[in-house]
Design a protein around this motif. Structure first.
Motif, PDB file in Angstrom:
ATOM      1  N   GLY A  77       0.795  -1.229   0.000  1.00 50.87           N
ATOM      2  CA  GLY A  77       0.000   0.000   0.000  1.00 50.87           C
ATOM      3  C   GLY A  77       0.825   1.274   0.000  1.00 50.87           C
ATOM      4  O   GLY A  77       0.286   2.371  -0.182  1.00 50.87           O
ATOM      5  N   PRO A  97       0.686   4.377   4.318  1.00 49.33           N
ATOM      6  CA  PRO A  97      -0.606   4.256   4.998  1.00 49.33           C
ATOM      7  C   PRO A  97      -0.640   3.070   5.974  1.00 49.33           C
ATOM      8  O   PRO A  97      -0.036   2.029   5.730  1.00 49.33           O
ATOM      9  CB  PRO A  97      -1.574   4.012   3.835  1.00 49.33           C
ATOM     10  CG  PRO A  97      -0.741   3.344   2.772  1.00 49.33           C
ATOM     11  CD  PRO A  97       0.704   3.683   3.025  1.00 49.33           C
ATOM     12  N   ASP A  99      -3.643   1.399   9.206  1.00 48.22           N
ATOM     13  CA  ASP A  99      -5.061   1.480   9.569  1.00 48.22           C
ATOM     14  C   ASP A  99      -5.388   2.797  10.267  1.00 48.22           C
ATOM     15  O   ASP A  99      -6.498   3.312  10.156  1.00 48.22           O
ATOM     16  CB  ASP A  99      -5.443   0.315  10.505  1.00 48.22           C
ATOM     17  CG  ASP A  99      -5.410  -1.016   9.764  1.00 48.22           C
ATOM     18  OD1 ASP A  99      -5.461  -1.003   8.519  1.00 48.22           O
ATOM     19  OD2 ASP A  99      -5.308  -2.073  10.432  1.00 48.22           O
ATOM     20  N   GLN A 102      -1.848   8.123   8.063  1.00 52.06           N
ATOM     21  CA  GLN A 102      -1.411   8.379   6.685  1.00 52.06           C
ATOM     22  C   GLN A 102      -0.170   9.268   6.822  1.00 52.06           C
ATOM     23  O   GLN A 102      -0.290  10.463   7.121  1.00 52.06           O
ATOM     24  CB  GLN A 102      -2.503   9.111   5.894  1.00 52.06           C
ATOM     25  CG  GLN A 102      -3.807   8.340   5.732  1.00 52.06           C
ATOM     26  CD  GLN A 102      -3.703   7.273   4.659  1.00 52.06           C
ATOM     27  OE1 GLN A 102      -3.007   7.424   3.667  1.00 52.06           O
ATOM     28  NE2 GLN A 102      -4.401   6.165   4.859  1.00 52.06           N
ATOM     29  N   SER A 149      -6.584   7.669  -2.263  1.00 54.21           N
ATOM     30  CA  SER A 149      -6.428   6.223  -2.045  1.00 54.21           C
ATOM     31  C   SER A 149      -7.208   5.709  -0.833  1.00 54.21           C
ATOM     32  O   SER A 149      -7.572   4.541  -0.776  1.00 54.21           O
ATOM     33  CB  SER A 149      -4.943   5.865  -1.884  1.00 54.21           C
ATOM     34  OG  SER A 149      -4.376   6.550  -0.788  1.00 54.21           O
ATOM     35  N   SER A 150      -7.475   6.584   0.143  1.00 53.49           N
ATOM     36  CA  SER A 150      -8.115   6.085   1.379  1.00 53.49           C
ATOM     37  C   SER A 150      -9.282   6.940   1.851  1.00 53.49           C
ATOM     38  O   SER A 150      -9.998   6.545   2.773  1.00 53.49           O
ATOM     39  CB  SER A 150      -7.074   6.035   2.503  1.00 53.49           C
ATOM     40  OG  SER A 150      -6.702   7.356   2.869  1.00 53.49           O
ATOM     41  N   LYS A 152      -8.795   9.567   3.429  1.00 53.68           N
ATOM     42  CA  LYS A 152      -8.310  10.200   4.670  1.00 53.68           C
ATOM     43  C   LYS A 152      -7.164  11.149   4.351  1.00 53.68           C
ATOM     44  O   LYS A 152      -6.326  10.858   3.501  1.00 53.68           O
ATOM     45  CB  LYS A 152      -7.811   9.129   5.646  1.00 53.68           C
ATOM     46  CG  LYS A 152      -8.884   8.163   6.094  1.00 53.68           C
ATOM     47  CD  LYS A 152      -8.242   7.041   6.907  1.00 53.68           C
ATOM     48  CE  LYS A 152      -9.241   5.917   7.156  1.00 53.68           C
ATOM     49  NZ  LYS A 152      -8.579   4.712   7.661  1.00 53.68           N
TER      50      LYS A 152
END
Length: 345
Positions: A77, A97, A99, A102, A149-150, A152
């Protein structure tokens, strides 16, 4: 006379310019927002300005924005970017990244002058320092990638990419001022860590300037003989001098200090080395020692220790009540891990 980089003007200077061309003062605020809040990379992108005004800005100023030259995605990732600067130089920045986080890892110089034996960037010449707005651009691009990508935003920034941040002192501090400003990215300085190979004079300067961000020392060996062998800077900034500088920094700022310690097979991975590391840890108000897996590079002879040796080292630190964390490498498959940044693309 060369044109001025518009991002090197603060808001009052922009307002003064707009006054001189008989434009309304609010135009300065609009441009300032385009530059720092909306991360415009060209005058053409400033769509709430008239075409005539955009042309005028183009005539008077430059906007040498950083662009993404190449991107690589790791199986874990991690995203590595090769950034292209306005003069064609290349630097790298990495998005890491997890959980809960970032993290952006950014560069502060094109190459590096310190020649650390285990680091790919250390085998490159230092071409130049990055300007503060170029460092800001790296962060803005990585923040955009984090959102894409997230969903966040960036939570943390580490100045641990290419170069020695404290040898580009003014631009690094200015970039952090822009990143933490409400009219920049608005990030808390407590979420920013500047990593140094150990420029004691500038560590003390950080204390005098009462900075608000965290500091990490790339230690990697806990006695002077070994440290000088792998980090030539230790010849002029030895461990005792660094310990005194770190204590001064803490006395002035109360900011978090951490150590970075890469484990090298049969070099600094014995329990005797762990003992020496503990002695240094006890002399500085450090919150944490990051024990880092070594990431091999083609130039260097070092190897990663066997897993049981690394586990024994960590266990020994834990037994002596040292707050240590084994940092698993991220992005190894794309040469994005610690010590691997060298513009290989």
């Amino acid at each position: 006379m060369g044109k001025t980089n518009i991002r090197h003007l603060n808001l009052p200077a922009l307002q003064e310019y707009f006054g001189s061309i008989e434009e309304k003062p609010f135009r300065a605020k609009q441009v300032y927002e385009w530059l720092w809040l909306k991360h415009a990379t060209s005058f053409a992108a400033m769509t709430n300005l008239s075409k005539d005004l955009r042309n005028k800005l183009e005539e008077h100023f430059t906007l040498p924005a950083v662009t993404v030259d190449a991107t690589q995605n790791s199986a874990d990732g991690t995203i590595k970017n090769r950034f292209k600067l306005h003069d064609g130089h290349l630097v790298e920045g990495v998005l890491i990244p997890t959980d809960t986080r970032q993290t952006a890892c950014v560069s502060s110089q094109v190459g590096c002058s310190l020649s650390c034996k285990f680091c790919a960037t250390g085998y490159m010449d230092r071409k130049r320092n990055l300007d503060f707005d170029e460092i800001f651009d790296e962060v803005a691009w990585l923040n955009k990638q984090a959102l894409e990508s997230s969903g966040k935003k960036l939570t943390n920034i580490v100045y641990m990419g290419m170069g020695e941040p404290l040898l580009n002192y003014r631009n690094v501090l200015q970039s952090i001022e822009r990143i933490t400003s409400p009219d920049g990215l608005g990030m808390s300085p407590k979420r920013i860590t500047v990593s140094t190979a150990g420029v004691s004079k500038m560590i003390r300067q950080l204390g005098d300037d009462q900075v608000k961000f965290n500091l990490a020392l790339s230690l990697h060996a806990a006695n002077d003989a070994k440290r000088s062998e792998i980090m030539p800077i230790n010849d002029t900034n030895n461990l005792q001098v660094l310990i005194e500088a770190l204590n001064y920094f803490y006395k002035c700022t109360q900011n978090q200090i951490s150590f970075e310690y890469i484990l090298f097979k049969d070099f600094n991975d014995s329990l005797k080395d762990a003992d020496e590391l503990i002695k240094i840890y006890r002399q500085v108000p450090a919150d944490l020692i990051n024990i880092i897996e070594y990431n091999p590079i083609s130039h260097a002879k070092f190897q990663k220790p066997d897993e049981e040796v690394a586990d024994a080292f960590m266990e020994y630190l834990g037994k002596h009540r040292v707050n240590a964390r084994l940092r698993r490498s991220r992005g190894k498959d794309i040469d994005a891990a610690c010590g691997q940044l060298a513009n290989k693309g």
